[in-house]
Design a protein around this motif. Structure first.
Motif, PDB file in Angstrom:
ATOM      1  N   ARG A  59      67.547  42.284 -74.502  1.00  0.00           N
ATOM      2  CA  ARG A  59      66.298  42.761 -73.915  1.00  0.00           C
ATOM      3  C   ARG A  59      66.329  44.290 -73.912  1.00  0.00           C
ATOM      4  N   PRO A  63      62.428  40.649 -75.469  1.00  0.00           N
ATOM      5  CA  PRO A  63      61.536  41.003 -74.371  1.00  0.00           C
ATOM      6  C   PRO A  63      61.665  42.473 -73.953  1.00  0.00           C
ATOM      7  N   GLU A 121      61.145  44.954 -70.777  1.00  0.00           N
ATOM      8  CA  GLU A 121      61.051  44.941 -69.313  1.00  0.00           C
ATOM      9  C   GLU A 121      60.179  46.119 -68.889  1.00  0.00           C
ATOM     10  N   ARG A 164      51.392  43.832 -75.877  1.00  0.00           N
ATOM     11  CA  ARG A 164      51.077  42.402 -75.748  1.00  0.00           C
ATOM     12  C   ARG A 164      50.137  41.951 -76.862  1.00  0.00           C
ATOM     13  N   THR A 221      57.056  41.743 -70.307  1.00  0.00           N
ATOM     14  CA  THR A 221      57.235  41.238 -68.952  1.00  0.00           C
ATOM     15  C   THR A 221      56.851  42.337 -67.969  1.00  0.00           C
ATOM     16  N   ASN A 275      57.473  44.275 -64.344  1.00  0.00           N
ATOM     17  CA  ASN A 275      58.596  44.531 -63.445  1.00  0.00           C
ATOM     18  C   ASN A 275      58.301  45.684 -62.488  1.00  0.00           C
ATOM     19  N   ALA A 289      53.028  36.561 -69.087  1.00  0.00           N
ATOM     20  CA  ALA A 289      54.104  37.521 -68.826  1.00  0.00           C
ATOM     21  C   ALA A 289      55.178  36.917 -67.929  1.00  0.00           C
ATOM     22  N   THR A 290      54.777  36.065 -66.975  1.00  0.00           N
ATOM     23  CA  THR A 290      55.748  35.427 -66.082  1.00  0.00           C
ATOM     24  C   THR A 290      56.587  34.394 -66.831  1.00  0.00           C
ATOM     25  N   ALA A 341      57.199  34.521 -70.001  1.00  0.00           N
ATOM     26  CA  ALA A 341      58.060  35.318 -70.876  1.00  0.00           C
ATOM     27  C   ALA A 341      59.276  35.827 -70.113  1.00  0.00           C
ATOM     28  N   ALA A 342      59.067  36.250 -68.867  1.00  0.00           N
ATOM     29  CA  ALA A 342      60.181  36.737 -68.060  1.00  0.00           C
ATOM     30  C   ALA A 342      61.160  35.609 -67.762  1.00  0.00           C
TER      31      ALA A 342
END
Length: 367
Positions: free
Chosen positions: A235, A268, A270, A294, A301, A303, A335-336, A338-339
């Motif tokens: 990541r 991903p 962050e 995106r 994601t 954060n 996004a959630t 993906a996280a």
């Protein structure tokens, strides 16, 4: 033309299940806790009440440069030099995140910054894990269960990368709360490329330990290139400046080789909107590169980075994206998910998190 505000998404945000992958333990203290611990340690602070101190941290961090932003951590790390202090901060972090709806959180910190009180590196890790275990138990009792994982961080300007990598190997996958799940490097990015810690990354890769690397925040695409190619990061911490490798905007945007590599290998990013605005990596949340990345197909994601310095939470970051960047409930869910899928957990556990927690939570919000 901007998208209309998704009012349904705004109403749903407080109750949505959230996953945070990039949140610094020493950047999320409660202001009152900083005051309490500073009094015990004899450390002088720039403000004497919780409200004033909270405002000071946010204002000092909003300088527009990463270097000035990082100076605020002198005060938080100064009060995190005993096992009791570390346990308290970790416990409260778990409780605060859980109260905000976070169901899985990866917390990162640099053990080498918590040795002034005489603790060893291993004692620091044990104290933090004990604090997270306590916080997890209390959160479950309150009806807001959370799972935490910790990332051990080496400071990129120092020369302790291999030592912290070895520390990570000693504690990786431990069964207690706050289990060590991976490795990170952080600190001043410009002038300190990730390849300075190449030996540490090679050691961790040889033992199958995942890594994330701060890159593409204060330094540009060369930093991201070093992170994903030379150091094989799973990541990228921040990574917003990956947009410098994209030609054009909107439907006409064309990724360069690096941006295409990050997109196609599903690495991903962050991303931390409020923090990036504070450090000058983005001009505003509305203009933050998270939307363009995106739309390009990059895994993004959402954060918090440092909840104290940005006076933020996962709910606030989501609300800002809805209000200022036109995000919808579908965008937040993507996004959630993906996280959750990018978490440093075993594959089966990630899928359970998605299918049994995240998707049902968003479905309930829609209903």
């Amino acid at each position: 033309m901007s998208r209309p505000v998704d009012e349904r998404a705004l109403r749903a945000v407080p109750t949505l299940p959230k996953v945070v992958l990039h949140d610094h333990l020493d950047g999320g203290l409660r202001p009152q806790t900083v005051l309490d611990l500073a009094a015990e340690a004899g450390h002088v602070l720039p403000a004497q009440t919780a409200d004033e101190l909270g405002r000071w941290f946010e204002q000092a961090a909003s300088s527009g440069t990463l270097v000035r932003y990082l100076e605020t951590f002198d005060h938080t790390t100064a009060v995190m030099q005993t096992a009791d202090a570390l346990r308290r901060v970790a416990r409260e972090a778990a409780l605060d995140l859980a109260a905000d709806g976070v169901v899985y959180a990866e917390q990162r910190y640099a053990p080498e910054q918590h040795l002034a009180g005489g603790l060893s590196l291993d004692e620091v890790v044990v104290a933090v894990q004990e604090g997270f275990a306590e916080g997890e138990r209390e959160a479950a009792q309150r009806g807001t269960p959370i799972r935490t994982g910790t990332l051990l961080t080496a400071m990129r300007h120092a020369d302790r990368g291999v030592e912290i990598a070895e520390l990570t190997l000693r504690h990786y996958g431990s069964a207690s709360g706050g289990a060590v799940v991976g490795f990170d490097i952080a600190g001043a990015e410009d002038g300190f490329p990730p390849t300075r810690q190449q030996e540490a990354f090679d050691l961790l890769h040889a033992h199958g330990v995942p890594v994330t690397i701060h890159a593409g925040e204060a330094a540009g695409v060369d930093s991201v290139h070093g992170a994903v190619h030379a150091c094989s990061a799973q990541r990228v911490g921040h990574g917003v400046r990956l947009l410098e490798d994209v030609e054009g905007t909107g439907p006409e945007a064309v990724p360069g080789r690096l941006a295409a590599w990050v997109r196609d290998r599903r690495i991903p990013l962050e991303l931390c909107p409020s923090s990036n605005v504070q450090t000058g990596a983005a001009t505003s949340v509305a203009e933050h590169g998270i939307g363009a990345l995106r739309d390009l197909g990059v895994v993004v994601t959402v954060n918090t980075d440092n909840r104290l310095m940005s006076a933020t939470s996962m709910s606030r970051e989501m609300e800002l994206l809805v209000r200022e960047a036109g995000w919808t409930l579908d965008d937040l869910e993507a996004a959630t998910v993906a996280a959750a899928r990018g978490a440093f957990l075993p594959h089966a556990q990630r899928e359970l998190l998605v299918e049994e927690v995240v998707r049902p939570g968003f479905a309930a919000a829609r209903a």
